[in-house]
Design a protein around this motif. Structure first.
Motif, short mmCIF file in Angstrom:
data_model
loop_
_atom_site.label_atom_id
_atom_site.label_comp_id
_atom_site.label_asym_id
_atom_site.label_seq_id
_atom_site.Cartn_x
_atom_site.Cartn_y
_atom_site.Cartn_z
N LYS B 289 44.13 4.03 -23.31
CA LYS B 289 43.64 3.30 -22.15
C LYS B 289 42.15 3.58 -21.98
O LYS B 289 41.72 4.74 -22.11
CB LYS B 289 44.41 3.81 -20.92
CG LYS B 289 44.63 2.78 -19.84
CD LYS B 289 45.56 3.33 -18.75
CE LYS B 289 45.40 2.52 -17.49
NZ LYS B 289 45.96 1.15 -17.65
N ALA B 290 41.38 2.55 -21.68
CA ALA B 290 39.92 2.70 -21.67
C ALA B 290 39.45 3.82 -20.74
O ALA B 290 38.60 4.63 -21.11
CB ALA B 290 39.26 1.37 -21.25
N ASP B 291 40.05 3.91 -19.55
CA ASP B 291 39.47 4.86 -18.58
C ASP B 291 39.80 6.32 -18.86
O ASP B 291 39.28 7.21 -18.17
CB ASP B 291 39.80 4.45 -17.13
CG ASP B 291 41.27 4.27 -16.89
OD1 ASP B 291 42.07 4.75 -17.73
OD2 ASP B 291 41.63 3.67 -15.88
N ILE B 292 40.63 6.61 -19.85
CA ILE B 292 40.81 8.03 -20.21
C ILE B 292 40.12 8.36 -21.53
O ILE B 292 40.15 9.49 -22.00
CB ILE B 292 42.30 8.42 -20.33
CG1 ILE B 292 42.99 7.65 -21.48
CG2 ILE B 292 43.04 8.23 -19.01
CD1 ILE B 292 43.87 8.52 -22.33
N ALA B 293 39.51 7.36 -22.17
CA ALA B 293 39.00 7.56 -23.53
C ALA B 293 38.04 8.74 -23.63
O ALA B 293 38.14 9.56 -24.55
CB ALA B 293 38.33 6.28 -24.03
#
Lengths: 347, 347
Positions: B289-293
């Protein structure tokens, strides 16, 4: 059985397997997508991940075997169905109900697509017959001369039958030893092809899935079945020796009682082989509590692949670790494990 | 690592593997009893049945791979540890905690006992490092010229991490693509031996067990990890193409961001190979998921085998089924699957 007619070969760009088919790249993908995945399709395989994911609970059995039989097509079967049946049977010998198999090929460059397809179709039908699914797999290709047409590994998983308590430690003096069918047939089927022997009728391999038969017996006799083993490489003699050694009991067997079909017996005589050492694929040994032996035999004889079953011996307190055979004329001799190699690449 | 010194080779009657060692008879038994069983000993293997029986519950993963790498000893490892690590990693890519492996050998007659022992010892240590057990196995021997020293199949079983939800269908536009380390190292290590290339320092295979690293990441990020894959044969390019095809999304990657060690990059250039197509063994791709990258990358960099990790691309809505690379100088090109075979028998 011309079962491959039901599954016509898909249109492929190549007539033989090339190194590129083992690259993991576009040719591997094309090969799998052109028909392999579809042929063996099921929900788990269709995921095409690095492995299969499924739900499990309770006691499970896990087994593996690599098949290197030569020739890959033989009277009564081919390496594909052998690879399915063999692992199904190994799981069955653990008292398990086989469910999922993995399928891994090591192919020699140059194998014809036609042969590969025929093997795949046999795998499909063997899986259906046994009621198992191929859920994960692998394809490797080696250069010409670095393999021999095709080797197949299958590994398998199954749930142990709730009534099964199969263990070498459960052997008791007095237990009866039952063989489920005529012995030495698989080995002699292969040997007769290799040696170019001809008999009145062709000797066919006994390869078959034993799981349904074993399940029925476990349903009926449960924990009174103490041990199950399939006498493949090394034959009945080797497996009984392993059992005697590991259980620290003695084993007596009676030559007169051991079922061998006439043609197989003649072929063995001709080649100077003892059927006790010749490989089987569709036969199992059951060691059961003495007082159920007759009804076990009665039931087994009515089940698939069990009509020629016989009680061939018993577990005894004497000569621990040894197998003693009483010959047809009443003499006694020690039966050892197979020494050397009688029939290389029999499975 | 001279780990074999800790496990001296037992006294064996033979200096090489013979066909008899695959007979299933006395030689097979002698080989196994002389040291193999003891070396790999654990409660399940010690049962010596046709399969291993154990308790399971919940979601399980099951994977298989046959290893045909040549040469069998290579800079940074050998076929034995590769066979353990490879299947451990395949299970890890399913989000599973690997537990049990099967081990099946196809040996070419004439393999030296010394080489066989060294491979076995490596298997033992690789199992200890990964925290898995060999619970069942098989040994076949084929005639000289019908195999190539040794092929190994391992299949494996593990329990899926309770927080794992790894699935191609979970991919979302915007997801970031992370590679866990320098790519193309394994392939170039093998290639440089085969081609006799010499560099300032030897390029070592990256073979290693990724399971502990994956477990830590699943503990921390759980379902925000959408997909895990190890780019072995066919390399990063092929796996990303499979992902784009199967997820029906587009994938963008940025050449500048892809980590490759300098010697590997030079070797690739010398041989005209693109590192994106070269096999890896100790590297994985995570799509998250982008926001945990960023925090995923931060954590991964502190874990074993993760210090060179990098975000190399993202999942996009455009060009469904295609992988597009932005080159170092800003140009864009389609990256296809591997065509043909670049490095046969790389794993």
């Amino acid at each position: 059985m011309k079962i491959e007619l039901q599954c016509p070969m898909p249109q492929l760009d190549f007539e033989v397997i090339t190194l590129g088919h083992g690259s993991g790249g576009i040719l591997t993908n094309k090969l799998l997508e052109s028909g392999v995945f579809k042929l063996l399709s099921n929900d788990l395989l269709d995921e095409k991940h690095d492995g299969a994911v499924f739900n499990a609970s309770g006691k499970m059995a896990f087994s593996t075997d690599s098949y290197v039989i030569s020739p890959i097509f033989f009277p009564g079967g081919n390496i594909g169905e052998l690879a399915v049946n063999g692992t199904v049977n190994d799981l069955s010998m653990c008292g398990a109900i086989p469910a999922y198999l993995s399928l891994s090929f090591i192919i020699e460059e140059g194998l014809s697509m036609k042969d590969f397809w025929q093997i795949l179709v046999s795998i499909k039908f063997a899986c259906e017959r046994a009621g198992v699914q191929i859920v994960t797999g692998d394809t490797k290709v080696v250069e010409k001369g670095k393999g021999d047409k095709i080797f197949i590994n299958t590994s398998g998983i199954g749930t142990v039958h709730p009534k099964a308590e199969i263990h070498i430690k459960r052997l008791e003096v007095g237990d009866k030893i039952i063989v489920s069918g005529n012995i030495a047939t698989h080995g002699m089927a292969i040997m007769s092809v290799r040696e170019g022997l001809e008999f009145e009728s062709t000797i066919l391999s006994d390869t078959c899935p034993l799981n349904h038969t074993i399940k029925s017996l476990l349903d009926e006799f449960g924990t009174d079945i103490h041990l199950l083993r399939d006498p493949t490489r090394g034959g009945v003699a080797t497996v009984l020796n392993e059992i005697a050694r590991d259980s620290k009991t003695g084993i007596n067997i009676h030559q007169k009682a051991i079922p061998v079909i006439e043609e197989v017996a003649s072929a063995c005589e001709l080649l100077g082989l003892d059927p006790l050492y010749v490989a089987n694929e569709g036969v199992f040994l059951a060691i059961v509590k003495a007082d159920i032996a007759d009804s076990f035999l009665h039931s087994l004889k009515k089940l698939d692949f069990g009509k020629d079953a016989a009680i061939i011996g018993e577990v005894v307190a004497e000569h621990q670790g040894q197998v003693i055979l009483t010959s047809k004329i009443g003499g006694k001799r020690v039966v050892n494990m197979l020494v050397g190699e009688q029939l290389p690449r029999i499975c």
